[in-house]
Design a protein around this motif. Structure first.
Motif, PDB file in Angstrom:
ATOM      1  N   TYR B  44       0.845  -1.198   0.000  1.00 56.88           N
ATOM      2  CA  TYR B  44       0.000   0.000   0.000  1.00 56.88           C
ATOM      3  C   TYR B  44       0.874   1.239   0.000  1.00 56.88           C
ATOM      4  CZ  TYR B  44      -3.250  -3.543   1.747  1.00 56.88           C
ATOM      5  OH  TYR B  44      -4.004  -4.684   1.906  1.00 56.88           O
ATOM      6  N   ARG B  45       0.343   2.293  -0.608  1.00 54.61           N
ATOM      7  CA  ARG B  45       1.020   3.588  -0.516  1.00 54.61           C
ATOM      8  C   ARG B  45       0.457   4.324   0.690  1.00 54.61           C
ATOM      9  NH1 ARG B  45       2.686   6.714  -5.451  1.00 54.61           N
ATOM     10  NH2 ARG B  45       1.035   8.216  -5.007  1.00 54.61           N
ATOM     11  N   VAL B  46       1.349   4.777   1.558  1.00 52.83           N
ATOM     12  CA  VAL B  46       0.911   5.549   2.718  1.00 52.83           C
ATOM     13  C   VAL B  46       1.412   6.970   2.534  1.00 52.83           C
ATOM     14  CG1 VAL B  46       0.967   5.772   5.216  1.00 52.83           C
ATOM     15  CG2 VAL B  46       1.009   3.502   4.178  1.00 52.83           C
ATOM     16  N   ILE B  47       0.449   7.880   2.350  1.00 50.86           N
ATOM     17  CA  ILE B  47       0.796   9.282   2.061  1.00 50.86           C
ATOM     18  C   ILE B  47       0.541  10.126   3.307  1.00 50.86           C
ATOM     19  CG2 ILE B  47       0.339  11.261   0.560  1.00 50.86           C
ATOM     20  CD1 ILE B  47      -0.884   9.159  -1.433  1.00 50.86           C
ATOM     21  N   THR B  48       1.582  10.797   3.780  1.00 46.71           N
ATOM     22  CA  THR B  48       1.463  11.649   4.970  1.00 46.71           C
ATOM     23  C   THR B  48       1.617  13.105   4.577  1.00 46.71           C
ATOM     24  OG1 THR B  48       2.503   9.890   6.263  1.00 46.71           O
ATOM     25  CG2 THR B  48       2.320  12.061   7.300  1.00 46.71           C
ATOM     26  N   LYS B  49       0.613  13.907   4.944  1.00 46.02           N
ATOM     27  CA  LYS B  49       0.715  15.357   4.707  1.00 46.02           C
ATOM     28  C   LYS B  49       0.646  16.036   6.063  1.00 46.02           C
ATOM     29  CE  LYS B  49      -1.301  15.325   0.097  1.00 46.02           C
ATOM     30  NZ  LYS B  49      -2.454  14.603  -0.392  1.00 46.02           N
ATOM     31  N   THR B  50       1.678  16.815   6.408  1.00 45.14           N
ATOM     32  CA  THR B  50       1.713  17.409   7.739  1.00 45.14           C
ATOM     33  C   THR B  50       2.582  18.650   7.769  1.00 45.14           C
ATOM     34  OG1 THR B  50       2.306  17.015  10.050  1.00 45.14           O
ATOM     35  CG2 THR B  50       3.651  15.929   8.387  1.00 45.14           C
ATOM     36  N   ASN B  51       2.356  19.482   8.772  1.00 48.26           N
ATOM     37  CA  ASN B  51       3.254  20.613   9.005  1.00 48.26           C
ATOM     38  C   ASN B  51       3.892  20.517  10.392  1.00 48.26           C
ATOM     39  OD1 ASN B  51       1.189  21.219  10.713  1.00 48.26           O
ATOM     40  ND2 ASN B  51       0.762  23.274   9.904  1.00 48.26           N
ATOM     41  N   LEU B  52       3.713  19.349  11.023  1.00 43.92           N
ATOM     42  CA  LEU B  52       4.299  19.158  12.356  1.00 43.92           C
ATOM     43  C   LEU B  52       5.827  19.104  12.243  1.00 43.92           C
ATOM     44  CD1 LEU B  52       1.888  16.458  13.826  1.00 43.92           C
ATOM     45  CD2 LEU B  52       1.841  18.932  14.196  1.00 43.92           C
ATOM     46  N   PRO B  53       6.545  19.755  13.181  1.00 49.40           N
ATOM     47  CA  PRO B  53       8.007  19.830  13.112  1.00 49.40           C
ATOM     48  C   PRO B  53       8.691  18.463  13.226  1.00 49.40           C
ATOM     49  CG  PRO B  53       7.185  20.702  15.206  1.00 49.40           C
ATOM     50  CD  PRO B  53       5.997  20.505  14.343  1.00 49.40           C
ATOM     51  N   GLU B  54       8.053  17.513  13.953  1.00 43.62           N
ATOM     52  CA  GLU B  54       8.699  16.198  14.149  1.00 43.62           C
ATOM     53  C   GLU B  54       8.781  15.429  12.839  1.00 43.62           C
ATOM     54  OE1 GLU B  54       6.295  17.371  17.750  1.00 43.62           O
ATOM     55  OE2 GLU B  54       5.803  17.001  15.645  1.00 43.62           O
ATOM     56  N   TYR B  55       8.060  15.865  11.837  1.00 46.85           N
ATOM     57  CA  TYR B  55       8.010  15.129  10.579  1.00 46.85           C
ATOM     58  C   TYR B  55       8.883  15.766   9.518  1.00 46.85           C
ATOM     59  CZ  TYR B  55       4.268  12.168  12.300  1.00 46.85           C
ATOM     60  OH  TYR B  55       3.546  11.260  13.013  1.00 46.85           O
ATOM     61  N   GLN B  56       9.340  14.944   8.550  1.00 44.59           N
ATOM     62  CA  GLN B  56      10.200  15.426   7.468  1.00 44.59           C
ATOM     63  C   GLN B  56       9.345  15.992   6.352  1.00 44.59           C
ATOM     64  OE1 GLN B  56      11.937  11.827   6.048  1.00 44.59           O
ATOM     65  NE2 GLN B  56      12.535  11.106   8.065  1.00 44.59           N
ATOM     66  N   GLY B  57       9.208  17.295   6.317  1.00 48.06           N
ATOM     67  CA  GLY B  57       8.593  17.931   5.144  1.00 48.06           C
ATOM     68  C   GLY B  57       7.085  17.784   5.051  1.00 48.06           C
ATOM     69  N   PRO B  58       6.471  18.559   4.140  1.00 50.39           N
ATOM     70  CA  PRO B  58       5.021  18.635   4.042  1.00 50.39           C
ATOM     71  C   PRO B  58       4.378  17.334   3.538  1.00 50.39           C
ATOM     72  CG  PRO B  58       6.013  19.834   2.243  1.00 50.39           C
ATOM     73  CD  PRO B  58       7.133  19.414   3.132  1.00 50.39           C
ATOM     74  N   GLU B  59       5.102  16.593   2.700  1.00 58.76           N
ATOM     75  CA  GLU B  59       4.501  15.367   2.193  1.00 58.76           C
ATOM     76  C   GLU B  59       5.522  14.239   2.147  1.00 58.76           C
ATOM     77  OE1 GLU B  59       1.584  15.513  -1.088  1.00 58.76           O
ATOM     78  OE2 GLU B  59       2.812  13.981  -2.053  1.00 58.76           O
ATOM     79  N   LYS B  60       5.058  13.037   2.561  1.00 63.41           N
ATOM     80  CA  LYS B  60       5.970  11.886   2.500  1.00 63.41           C
ATOM     81  C   LYS B  60       5.166  10.678   2.063  1.00 63.41           C
ATOM     82  CE  LYS B  60       9.826   9.586   3.734  1.00 63.41           C
ATOM     83  NZ  LYS B  60      11.240   9.886   3.508  1.00 63.41           N
ATOM     84  N   ILE B  61       5.740   9.934   1.124  1.00 64.69           N
ATOM     85  CA  ILE B  61       5.064   8.727   0.645  1.00 64.69           C
ATOM     86  C   ILE B  61       5.961   7.518   0.929  1.00 64.69           C
ATOM     87  CG2 ILE B  61       4.082   7.529  -1.337  1.00 64.69           C
ATOM     88  CD1 ILE B  61       3.597  10.218  -2.635  1.00 64.69           C
ATOM     89  N   VAL B  62       5.406   6.519   1.579  1.00 64.22           N
ATOM     90  CA  VAL B  62       6.150   5.278   1.815  1.00 64.22           C
ATOM     91  C   VAL B  62       5.309   4.090   1.363  1.00 64.22           C
ATOM     92  CG1 VAL B  62       7.493   6.204   3.739  1.00 64.22           C
ATOM     93  CG2 VAL B  62       5.284   5.104   4.168  1.00 64.22           C
ATOM     94  N   ILE B  63       5.985   2.953   1.181  1.00 69.47           N
ATOM     95  CA  ILE B  63       5.282   1.730   0.808  1.00 69.47           C
ATOM     96  C   ILE B  63       5.253   0.821   2.045  1.00 69.47           C
ATOM     97  CG2 ILE B  63       5.236  -0.270  -0.741  1.00 69.47           C
ATOM     98  CD1 ILE B  63       4.927   2.310  -2.229  1.00 69.47           C
ATOM     99  N   ARG B  64       4.072   0.350   2.381  1.00 73.49           N
ATOM    100  CA  ARG B  64       3.949  -0.505   3.553  1.00 73.49           C
ATOM    101  C   ARG B  64       3.114  -1.737   3.206  1.00 73.49           C
ATOM    102  NH1 ARG B  64       7.744   1.755   5.047  1.00 73.49           N
ATOM    103  NH2 ARG B  64       7.893   3.433   6.576  1.00 73.49           N
ATOM    104  N   ARG B  65       3.387  -2.810   3.979  1.00 73.45           N
ATOM    105  CA  ARG B  65       2.544  -3.998   3.836  1.00 73.45           C
ATOM    106  C   ARG B  65       1.859  -4.300   5.156  1.00 73.45           C
ATOM    107  NH1 ARG B  65       6.514  -8.982   2.573  1.00 73.45           N
ATOM    108  NH2 ARG B  65       4.676 -10.171   3.198  1.00 73.45           N
ATOM    109  N   TYR B  66       0.923  -5.284   5.130  1.00 74.30           N
ATOM    110  CA  TYR B  66       0.097  -5.583   6.297  1.00 74.30           C
ATOM    111  C   TYR B  66       0.930  -5.801   7.551  1.00 74.30           C
ATOM    112  CZ  TYR B  66      -3.355  -7.962   9.241  1.00 74.30           C
ATOM    113  OH  TYR B  66      -4.180  -8.327  10.281  1.00 74.30           O
ATOM    114  N   SER B  67       2.015  -6.529   7.469  1.00 76.79           N
ATOM    115  CA  SER B  67       2.795  -6.827   8.677  1.00 76.79           C
ATOM    116  C   SER B  67       3.449  -5.573   9.265  1.00 76.79           C
ATOM    117  CB  SER B  67       3.837  -7.914   8.398  1.00 76.79           C
ATOM    118  OG  SER B  67       4.322  -7.796   7.083  1.00 76.79           O
ATOM    119  N   ASP B  68       3.617  -4.523   8.453  1.00 80.16           N
ATOM    120  CA  ASP B  68       4.124  -3.262   9.003  1.00 80.16           C
ATOM    121  C   ASP B  68       3.073  -2.626   9.893  1.00 80.16           C
ATOM    122  OD1 ASP B  68       5.621  -2.556   5.772  1.00 80.16           O
ATOM    123  OD2 ASP B  68       6.492  -3.527   7.548  1.00 80.16           O
TER     124      ASP B  68
END
Lengths: 401, 401
Positions: B44-68
């Motif tokens: 699955y593609r997991v798309i994160t959009k955030t402005n929180l300082p703990e996170y890297q940048g406004p948008e991040k896309i990672v690939i994850r599977r069920y066991s993750d």
């Protein structure tokens, strides 16, 4: 379904009205289960109201069972070749033991339809066997049933088989042929082809109509189980969510009822007429077989006479003392041949009339059945839509609280 | 279903708008089947959009599977005792092989809801494991997954079993007791009883909802078969009756499609929310088990500390040279005991907040689900009623001709 056909004159008249219009009105009612276990059977009341002189009095009630109707059917089939004898509901040896009220109701209705079709048919209604069936006391009926000769005890299909066997022996001996003789009549060929194709498609449609009824029932049952489970959930939750669950559950159970009732209606108003249509087509097939038999008989006798004529002329030429005997046989055969030709031509004529009658009746009956089906489905769906919509305001109130 | 909850602030904001409002928006999309046969899995593609300082940048896309997702769930369960960790969809080893489009879609939706619930929970959203899950590259994720110590590899129930075993050994040795210690809190007893009863009723309701979906499908299939058979009949008949058959057949097929679509909708909008409710309740049961463990630990440590104190006093009186050692052990135990008490009290406090949150959310979710269900049913029934009614004039035209 054919209530308009309940009397000869085409309008239902009360026996009390001082009318000179001839009428014959029959109804099959009040099925009662008698006997036990393997010997259990259903008896029906057959009520005849008539002013015809051949009948005893304005009203007569007799008790009949399924095998009495079979007796009437088989006698009419034997005596009125060329006419499509109205079909009987299936014997169904298995279901008989269960005797579900639905089965009993459907059989009663089918038997009522059967007798009424005979009473409305301009030829069959004059049958003496019909009068016997409608009026004879129960002991007489029983005696007649046990008196059945071998040939009447057979089903029409078996009857045809016997006839075929006898004929093939005659054919083999007299003509030295093996292939059965058939009419070469393009119109008739078309009709036969249509009837056989129709039977297949009808059987398919009827099978799927039966499954449709079953699925309606299953959906109804499922909705009921769901409703119960959701109500238990509601009792467990309490407060507004609990009430929502309860309302949903109650509504589901109400709709389950509706679905089950509609499944029953579907059965009576649609699947049963389709089954009736299938039986009618099988009755026509039996008549087609009778016509084929009559045709073969006519052909074979015509052939046999030709040979007899040749033989007779030969004997005359040689001035044999067997001429007298041969001439006698020849004249006998000639009479039989003419009789066979008359019989075949009569069957042909009757069948032509019967086809027209059948097509008209069937178009009317199926038209009504479809109408009932579509109306019933629309009514059911409407009821379901209304029920669910009535639930929406309550649900909205709960989810916004 | 919880589209309104997609960002921390409660309103969905575009990452581009120059806003100082903190937001964390996650979506799980684009399931892709990878691998073959037994080793096949979905990514699955997991798309994160955030402005929180703990996170890297406004948008991040990672690939994850069920066991993750399972990794994230188990770590949160271990670290945030007392909080109802959002539930995961079932592992379903069998269906995985089939990978039907419906199964993939339902799983994706459930995983999306799972991550979003974590991102919206005021405690859980601050978890470092969540940040890792949303941002780590795939190799790091794989390494973390395989690094799982024995204790994390276990499912919560197995975990509890280990704890129980360890504890009973301690209990038997220290306290000489066999019976497990339980809270005597009437409010809490009521809650536990409610949760266990709810789980049973929900499982029943969900089972029947599943059957309901199945029956809708079966009815739809039946209607389709029926429609085809009737159309063949129509082709065979010709003339007005043939036309009536064809109309009926076509209409049946149209309605079959409607029913199948509605069955799918029922599944997504109603049966799936019910299943989600069941999973949420199971998550609560796991938290109840954790609370019981914490309570037992607190009790046992309190007992052990008391015994140690008694022993220490005895040694002090005897002026034994073991006093120093005993004093250190006593202090250590006292700290552990206080820690255990703190942990238990934290769990109690968190659970009380969680119950309120859970009730509110559930009432909202189920209210929506029921609303969708009733609306969908009403819409379907309406469509069906209209379809059948539109057929009636045509049938009337046929039967009167």
């Amino acid at each position: 379904m054919i209530t308009t056909q309940r009397s000869i004159s085409g309008s239902s008249q009360s026996p009390r009205s001082p009318s000179s219009q001839p009428y014959l009105s029959v109804s099959v009612t009040d099925p009662v289960k008698l006997g036990n276990g393997v010997q259990a059977y259903i008896s029906y009341r057959v009520i005849t109201k008539t002013n015809l002189p051949e009948y005893q009095g304005p009203e007569k009630i007799v008790i009949r069972r399924y095998s009495d109707f079979v007796w009437l059917h088989d006698h009419l089939f034997e005596k009125y070749k060329g006419i499509f004898i109205p079909p009987l509901p299936e014997k169904s040896a298995v279901e008989k033991f269960r005797f579900s009220s639905e089965f009993i109701e459907m059989r009663c209705q089918a038997l009522d339809t059967f007798v009424n079709r005979i009473a409305s048919h301009h030829e069959l209604q004059q049958s003496e066997d019909l009068r016997t069936f409608l009026q004879a006391d129960e002991e007489t009926m029983e005696r007649l049933m046990s008196q059945e000769t071998g040939i009447f005890k057979r089903k029409p299909a078996d009857l045809m088989q016997i006839f075929k066997d006898v004929q093939s022996r005659v054919s083999d001996v007299v003509l030295g042929k093996e292939k059965p003789v058939e009419e070469s009549n393009p119109e008739y060929e078309k009709l036969k082809h249509y009837i056989f194709e129709l039977e297949n498609h009808l059987a398919e449609a009827q099978k799927h109509a039966y499954r449709l009824v079953k699925r309606h029932r299953e959906l109804g049952q499922s909705l009921s189980d769901f409703g119960k489970a959701v109500k238990l959930l509601g009792a467990c939750e309490g407060n507004s969510l609990g009430k929502v669950f309860s309302d949903l559950g109650t509504k589901s159970e109400t709709l389950s009822d509706k679905l089950q009732k509609e499944a029953h209606q579907l059965l009576m108003n649609f699947e049963e007429p389709l089954k009736d249509y299938v039986r009618s087509v099988q009755s026509i097939k039996a008549t087609i077989a009778e016509r084929a038999n009559a045709f073969r008989r006519q052909c074979e006798l015509a052939e046999t006479i030709k040979l007899k004529e040749i033989n007779l002329n030969r004997l005359i030429l040689i001035r044999s003392d067997k001429v007298g005997e041969a001439e006698f046989e020849y004249n006998q055969l000639k009479a039989e041949s003419e009789e066979a030709t008359r019989m075949f031509e009569k069957i042909m004529r009757l069948m032509n009339e019967e086809i027209v009658r059948f097509q008209e009746q069937k178009t009317l009956d199926m038209g009504i059945a479809f109408h009932e089906f579509a109306k019933g489905q629309a009514r059911l769906a409407n009821g379901i839509a209304t029920a669910w919509r009535s639930l929406l305001p309550k649900l909205e109130a709960c989810s916004s609280s």
